[in-house]
Design an enzyme around this catalytic site. Structure first.
Site, PDB file in Angstrom:
ATOM      1  N   GLU A   1       0.842  -1.186   0.000  1.00 13.25           N
ATOM      2  CA  GLU A   1       0.000   0.000   0.000  1.00 13.25           C
ATOM      3  C   GLU A   1       0.880   1.241   0.000  1.00 13.25           C
ATOM      4  O   GLU A   1       1.797   1.360   0.804  1.00 13.25           O
ATOM      5  CB  GLU A   1      -0.902   0.009   1.234  1.00 13.25           C
ATOM      6  CG  GLU A   1      -1.821   1.215   1.285  1.00 13.25           C
ATOM      7  CD  GLU A   1      -2.765   1.164   2.465  1.00 13.25           C
ATOM      8  OE1 GLU A   1      -3.601   0.243   2.501  1.00 13.25           O
ATOM      9  OE2 GLU A   1      -2.659   2.040   3.340  1.00 13.25           O
TER      10      GLU A   1
ATOM     11  N   ALA B   1      -6.423  10.075   4.129  1.00 15.94           N
ATOM     12  CA  ALA B   1      -6.879   9.557   5.414  1.00 15.94           C
ATOM     13  C   ALA B   1      -7.482  10.687   6.226  1.00 15.94           C
ATOM     14  O   ALA B   1      -7.194  11.856   5.999  1.00 15.94           O
ATOM     15  CB  ALA B   1      -5.708   8.930   6.173  1.00 15.94           C
TER      16      ALA B   1
ATOM     17  N   HIS C   1      -7.693   2.853  -4.122  1.00 18.47           N
ATOM     18  CA  HIS C   1      -8.608   3.028  -2.990  1.00 18.47           C
ATOM     19  C   HIS C   1      -9.696   4.001  -3.414  1.00 18.47           C
ATOM     20  O   HIS C   1      -9.421   5.014  -4.061  1.00 18.47           O
ATOM     21  CB  HIS C   1      -7.871   3.601  -1.785  1.00 18.47           C
ATOM     22  CG  HIS C   1      -7.005   2.623  -1.082  1.00 18.47           C
ATOM     23  ND1 HIS C   1      -6.903   2.575   0.283  1.00 18.47           N
ATOM     24  CD2 HIS C   1      -6.189   1.648  -1.549  1.00 18.47           C
ATOM     25  CE1 HIS C   1      -6.062   1.619   0.634  1.00 18.47           C
ATOM     26  NE2 HIS C   1      -5.610   1.046  -0.470  1.00 18.47           N
TER      27      HIS C   1
ATOM     28  N   ARG D   1     -15.453   2.860   3.282  1.00 14.94           N
ATOM     29  CA  ARG D   1     -16.330   3.969   3.641  1.00 14.94           C
ATOM     30  C   ARG D   1     -15.509   5.242   3.738  1.00 14.94           C
ATOM     31  O   ARG D   1     -15.894   6.276   3.223  1.00 14.94           O
ATOM     32  CB  ARG D   1     -17.019   3.698   4.981  1.00 14.94           C
ATOM     33  CG  ARG D   1     -17.972   4.827   5.363  1.00 14.94           C
ATOM     34  CD  ARG D   1     -18.330   4.863   6.810  1.00 14.94           C
ATOM     35  NE  ARG D   1     -17.208   5.336   7.600  1.00 14.94           N
ATOM     36  CZ  ARG D   1     -17.175   5.303   8.911  1.00 14.94           C
ATOM     37  NH1 ARG D   1     -18.185   4.804   9.600  1.00 14.94           N
ATOM     38  NH2 ARG D   1     -16.120   5.754   9.565  1.00 14.94           N
TER      39      ARG D   1
ATOM     40  N   ASP E   1     -13.125   8.024   6.239  1.00 12.56           N
ATOM     41  CA  ASP E   1     -13.307   8.755   7.489  1.00 12.56           C
ATOM     42  C   ASP E   1     -14.079  10.045   7.247  1.00 12.56           C
ATOM     43  O   ASP E   1     -14.013  10.629   6.172  1.00 12.56           O
ATOM     44  CB  ASP E   1     -11.945   9.123   8.089  1.00 12.56           C
ATOM     45  CG  ASP E   1     -11.096   7.902   8.390  1.00 12.56           C
ATOM     46  OD1 ASP E   1     -11.665   6.878   8.796  1.00 12.56           O
ATOM     47  OD2 ASP E   1      -9.867   7.986   8.214  1.00 12.56           O
TER      48      ASP E   1
ATOM     49  N   TYR F   1     -10.909  -6.556   9.901  1.00 12.75           N
ATOM     50  CA  TYR F   1     -10.138  -6.060  11.035  1.00 12.75           C
ATOM     51  C   TYR F   1      -9.628  -7.186  11.923  1.00 12.75           C
ATOM     52  O   TYR F   1     -10.398  -8.026  12.377  1.00 12.75           O
ATOM     53  CB  TYR F   1     -10.999  -5.089  11.861  1.00 12.75           C
ATOM     54  CG  TYR F   1     -11.401  -3.911  11.015  1.00 12.75           C
ATOM     55  CD1 TYR F   1     -10.584  -2.805  10.930  1.00 12.75           C
ATOM     56  CD2 TYR F   1     -12.549  -3.946  10.239  1.00 12.75           C
ATOM     57  CE1 TYR F   1     -10.896  -1.737  10.105  1.00 12.75           C
ATOM     58  CE2 TYR F   1     -12.886  -2.885   9.410  1.00 12.75           C
ATOM     59  CZ  TYR F   1     -12.058  -1.787   9.352  1.00 12.75           C
ATOM     60  OH  TYR F   1     -12.370  -0.756   8.535  1.00 12.75           O
TER      61      TYR F   1
ATOM     62  N   HIS G   1     -13.507  -3.411  14.769  1.00  9.32           N
ATOM     63  CA  HIS G   1     -13.508  -2.030  14.272  1.00  9.32           C
ATOM     64  C   HIS G   1     -13.921  -1.104  15.414  1.00  9.32           C
ATOM     65  O   HIS G   1     -14.842  -1.419  16.171  1.00  9.32           O
ATOM     66  CB  HIS G   1     -14.483  -1.898  13.098  1.00  9.32           C
ATOM     67  CG  HIS G   1     -14.430  -0.572  12.428  1.00  9.32           C
ATOM     68  ND1 HIS G   1     -15.051   0.534  12.944  1.00  9.32           N
ATOM     69  CD2 HIS G   1     -13.819  -0.166  11.294  1.00  9.32           C
ATOM     70  CE1 HIS G   1     -14.841   1.574  12.158  1.00  9.32           C
ATOM     71  NE2 HIS G   1     -14.090   1.170  11.143  1.00  9.32           N
TER      72      HIS G   1
ATOM     73  N   ASP H   1     -19.268  -6.653  14.089  1.00  8.52           N
ATOM     74  CA  ASP H   1     -18.188  -6.420  13.135  1.00  8.52           C
ATOM     75  C   ASP H   1     -18.188  -7.496  12.052  1.00  8.52           C
ATOM     76  O   ASP H   1     -18.072  -7.195  10.866  1.00  8.52           O
ATOM     77  CB  ASP H   1     -16.856  -6.395  13.886  1.00  8.52           C
ATOM     78  CG  ASP H   1     -15.730  -5.777  13.093  1.00  8.52           C
ATOM     79  OD1 ASP H   1     -15.972  -4.831  12.320  1.00  8.52           O
ATOM     80  OD2 ASP H   1     -14.587  -6.236  13.263  1.00  8.52           O
TER      81      ASP H   1
ATOM     82  N   ASN I   1     -21.144  -7.072   9.698  1.00  6.04           N
ATOM     83  CA  ASN I   1     -20.900  -6.010   8.720  1.00  6.04           C
ATOM     84  C   ASN I   1     -19.974  -6.510   7.614  1.00  6.04           C
ATOM     85  O   ASN I   1     -20.181  -6.206   6.440  1.00  6.04           O
ATOM     86  CB  ASN I   1     -20.312  -4.774   9.400  1.00  6.04           C
ATOM     87  CG  ASN I   1     -20.209  -3.627   8.425  1.00  6.04           C
ATOM     88  OD1 ASN I   1     -21.185  -3.247   7.785  1.00  6.04           O
ATOM     89  ND2 ASN I   1     -19.019  -3.085   8.284  1.00  6.04           N
TER      90      ASN I   1
END
Length: 188
Positions: free
Chosen positions: A26, A60, A86, A116, A118, A156, A160, A169, A172
């Site tokens: 990444e 971010a 992304h 989603r 931030d 995660y 999360h 979590d 979802n």
């Protein structure tokens, strides 16, 4: 990792084969010429690790995605490694997200990391836009309507921070898979 989360994961994977783990790299758009030089030097080294794909973040903390599209195209042109862009939905209208997804597809990008995203810094808790995709699962479904992308979604290793419980979590995560996600990715 909490005991409840481990138990929820164990129950979800009970009897299931262990999935193959793949490496991805990444990166994010450099903000200075010096950082850009480091980025390209490091990418030359990273490419030697034969990652499954290189993903390019789009900001971010609710920051702008400036530079992401151009960096995705540059990495795609320079390396034989697939690139995943992304794409977030927290701060943009659905029409803008769909238009960007179409641009990626037209540029030959076949992988998207659907997040989603931030809320903007200091904006308080996340509230979906009325004219946008509310959550990653909605973004995944929207991307499926745009093109036949390979879609990665976040999972995660810990619960999360906004999840009510380990089970919530996992539920979802299942909604994102049911919406059409093809890959789960995580950071730790």
């Amino acid at each position: 990792m909490t005991v409840a989360y481990r138990e929820a994961v164990a129950a979800a994977w009970s009897g299931a084969p262990v999935p193959q783990v793949e490496l991805s790299i990444e990166i994010f758009p450099a903000r200075t010429p010096e950082a850009e030089g480091r980025l390209w030097r490091n990418l030359e080294l990273f490419a030697g690790a034969s990652p499954r794909f290189i993903s390019v973040t789009c900001g971010a903390g609710g920051t702008a995605s400036e530079g992401t599209f151009d960096l995705v195209r540059a990495v795609q042109a320079r390396f034989g490694t697939p690139v995943a862009a992304h794409l977030t939905c927290a701060c943009a209208p659905r029409a803008d997200v769909d238009a960007l997804a179409r641009r990626y597809w037209e540029a030959g990008v076949r992988r998207i990391v659907a997040l989603r995203g931030d809320a903007p810094k200091d904006a308080g808790p996340y509230r979906p836009r009325e004219d946008g995709y509310a959550f990653a699962r909605d973004l995944v479904a929207g991307l499926r309507a745009v093109a036949d992308f390979e879609i990665s979604v976040a999972c995660y290793p810990e619960v999360h921070p906004e999840a009510g419980s380990a089970l919530a979590d996992l539920e979802n995560l299942k909604r994102k898979i049911d919406a059409g996600a093809t890959r789960l990715i995580s950071q730790y």
